[in-house]
Design a protein around this motif. Sequence first.
Motif, PDB file in Angstrom:
ATOM      1  N   GLY A 105      -3.990  43.099  43.705  1.00  0.00           N
ATOM      2  CA  GLY A 105      -5.279  42.490  43.393  1.00  0.00           C
ATOM      3  C   GLY A 105      -6.371  43.057  44.276  1.00  0.00           C
ATOM      4  O   GLY A 105      -6.128  43.838  45.189  1.00  0.00           O
ATOM      5  N   THR A 128      -9.587  36.849  44.468  1.00  0.00           N
ATOM      6  CA  THR A 128      -8.628  37.934  44.258  1.00  0.00           C
ATOM      7  C   THR A 128      -7.465  37.362  43.459  1.00  0.00           C
ATOM      8  O   THR A 128      -6.681  36.579  43.976  1.00  0.00           O
ATOM      9  CB  THR A 128      -8.152  38.503  45.609  1.00  0.00           C
ATOM     10  OG1 THR A 128      -9.306  38.961  46.312  1.00  0.00           O
ATOM     11  CG2 THR A 128      -7.187  39.655  45.427  1.00  0.00           C
ATOM     12  N   THR A 129      -7.403  37.699  42.186  1.00  0.00           N
ATOM     13  CA  THR A 129      -6.450  37.038  41.287  1.00  0.00           C
ATOM     14  C   THR A 129      -5.174  37.850  41.085  1.00  0.00           C
ATOM     15  O   THR A 129      -4.082  37.307  41.109  1.00  0.00           O
ATOM     16  CB  THR A 129      -7.114  36.792  39.920  1.00  0.00           C
ATOM     17  OG1 THR A 129      -7.789  37.977  39.525  1.00  0.00           O
ATOM     18  CG2 THR A 129      -8.100  35.657  39.982  1.00  0.00           C
ATOM     19  N   GLY A 130      -5.327  39.169  40.863  1.00  0.00           N
ATOM     20  CA  GLY A 130      -4.156  40.009  40.610  1.00  0.00           C
ATOM     21  C   GLY A 130      -3.185  39.896  41.775  1.00  0.00           C
ATOM     22  O   GLY A 130      -3.591  39.963  42.933  1.00  0.00           O
ATOM     23  N   ALA A 186      -7.750  42.113  38.229  1.00  0.00           N
ATOM     24  CA  ALA A 186      -7.486  42.297  39.659  1.00  0.00           C
ATOM     25  C   ALA A 186      -8.178  41.238  40.502  1.00  0.00           C
ATOM     26  O   ALA A 186      -7.640  40.758  41.509  1.00  0.00           O
ATOM     27  CB  ALA A 186      -7.964  43.684  40.093  1.00  0.00           C
ATOM     28  N   GLY A 187      -9.395  40.874  40.108  1.00  0.00           N
ATOM     29  CA  GLY A 187     -10.204  39.957  40.900  1.00  0.00           C
ATOM     30  C   GLY A 187     -11.656  40.268  40.662  1.00  0.00           C
ATOM     31  O   GLY A 187     -11.996  41.098  39.808  1.00  0.00           O
ATOM     32  N   HIS A 215      -7.729  48.694  42.559  1.00  0.00           N
ATOM     33  CA  HIS A 215      -7.965  48.513  41.128  1.00  0.00           C
ATOM     34  C   HIS A 215      -7.318  49.639  40.326  1.00  0.00           C
ATOM     35  O   HIS A 215      -6.699  49.413  39.280  1.00  0.00           O
ATOM     36  CB  HIS A 215      -9.467  48.432  40.835  1.00  0.00           C
ATOM     37  CG  HIS A 215      -9.758  48.038  39.426  1.00  0.00           C
ATOM     38  ND1 HIS A 215     -10.182  48.925  38.475  1.00  0.00           N
ATOM     39  CD2 HIS A 215      -9.627  46.847  38.800  1.00  0.00           C
ATOM     40  CE1 HIS A 215     -10.306  48.301  37.319  1.00  0.00           C
ATOM     41  NE2 HIS A 215      -9.984  47.038  37.487  1.00  0.00           N
ATOM     42  N   ASN A 240       1.064  39.792  35.653  1.00  0.00           N
ATOM     43  CA  ASN A 240       0.734  39.772  37.081  1.00  0.00           C
ATOM     44  C   ASN A 240       1.180  41.115  37.633  1.00  0.00           C
ATOM     45  O   ASN A 240       2.366  41.376  37.788  1.00  0.00           O
ATOM     46  CB  ASN A 240       1.465  38.637  37.783  1.00  0.00           C
ATOM     47  CG  ASN A 240       1.077  38.550  39.246  1.00  0.00           C
ATOM     48  OD1 ASN A 240       0.788  39.573  39.865  1.00  0.00           O
ATOM     49  ND2 ASN A 240       1.063  37.355  39.783  1.00  0.00           N
ATOM     50  N   LEU A 242      -3.735  48.982  39.895  1.00  0.00           N
ATOM     51  CA  LEU A 242      -3.511  47.992  38.824  1.00  0.00           C
ATOM     52  C   LEU A 242      -3.577  48.680  37.456  1.00  0.00           C
ATOM     53  O   LEU A 242      -2.724  48.453  36.592  1.00  0.00           O
ATOM     54  CB  LEU A 242      -4.567  46.886  38.915  1.00  0.00           C
ATOM     55  CG  LEU A 242      -4.567  45.869  37.771  1.00  0.00           C
ATOM     56  CD1 LEU A 242      -4.816  44.463  38.302  1.00  0.00           C
ATOM     57  CD2 LEU A 242      -5.610  46.184  36.702  1.00  0.00           C
TER      58      LEU A 242
END
Length: 415
Positions: free
Chosen positions: A154, A162-164, A196-197, A208, A150, A211
């Motif tokens: 994100g 948006t996952t990150g 990231a998403g 991004h 993690n 990340l």
Amino acid sequence: MSDGGPAVRRLSDWDREHLLSLADEFGSPLYVTDLRRVRENCLRLREAFPEAHVSYAVKAHTGQAVLETVRDAGLDAECASAGEVERALDAGFPGDRLRYTAVNPPAADLDHVVDRWEANPEMTVTVGAEDTIDRLADRGFDGRLCLRANPGVGAGHHEKVTTGGHAKFGIPIDRVPSIAERVRDDFDLVGVHAHAGSGISGDDLSAHRELVRRMGDLARAIDGLEFVDVGGGFGVPYHDDEPPLDLAAVADATREALGDTDAQLAIEPGRYVVADAGVLLSAVNTVKEVPETTVVGIDAGMTTLLRPAMYDAYHAISNLSRPDAEAVSTIVAGPVCETSDVFAEDRAVARPERGDVLAIGNAGAYGYEMASTYNSRPRPPEVVLDDDGARVARRRETLDDITTLERTASEQLPN
Ligand code: LLP
């Protein structure tokens, strides 16, 4: 390598007469997927990232015809469930071209995947929680393991994708190096991963890059990694006036943000591979003039294409039957009694009449995949196009298909 085609295929680039003939022949609603465009999208990705390992996130479209096309085009498969692993194996992806990314995996998924791993020991399993590692070990898994981090940042087209940075996904990045040391003896630690998403473009690109920068630092902190996977998320232009991603620029920025690592860069786009390869065709059921607008009721709904209802997503809409008619402001709505069952509000569409066929663009990614049978409405068929013509890849679901689960309920064994 052969021509990857134009950077984007707009709705207006589709052959209108051909789509009309398909709607006529196969009925509506109807998903149409052009495998030639899937192939072009794969090639453009491989050309932009020649040094990277490129997988297709199969969740965007798991149809066998698409999976086989992607396999032949040289991308590997990133799977999010046991079912997706099964479908990828069915489509002929060998174990060494398969990754399974476990997100809070149900026991049945782990059982199934470990069973398949025994026959395909080159498969890679990505885990986003320490206890998933223990659960895999309990099942005898000691194979290729990737740690999902993690990264604390994100991006995406909507907060729901948006996952990150969301606590649900991955191991906090600062803990990953010590976990890597702990698992080294018991597994074949091959990579680190973050996503990231979904639907990243424009302003999101800097998030991004951040990340990727953090993942580069992580990869340098862990010895002997084979790859560093920075996820998918490549956006596509849903609006006609939106420019396509400049893949070469994205690739350059990714390389620069990653910095020098011995680990190979890996990416796993889903949407980018299939979005503009698919359209949804739907017939007009009802035209209702109200003082403020024209309401166009069509035979596809949120059950057919969920994205507008779920994410307020924009999809281009064109009236194939009336290319020259004057455009009027419309609400394009489905047959479900929910206000969310609306594809577009205040949208200019060539004055629709009952029986007209509308095309909804960019329906290839997360279209059929997210379709449901809500309202006991069978899911549509899918026709695929290729050099040798059109064929039905999935037949139309019937009411009988839906009710069979009740009629055969007594066959269910206790769990
Ligand atoms: N890798 C992982 C770990 C993912 O979770 C996803 C997507 C991808 C790759 C591929 O992302 P893509 O390149 O397709 O953006 N239903 C939503 C999108 C959900 C994406 C979920 N994860 C939509 O229709 O916008």
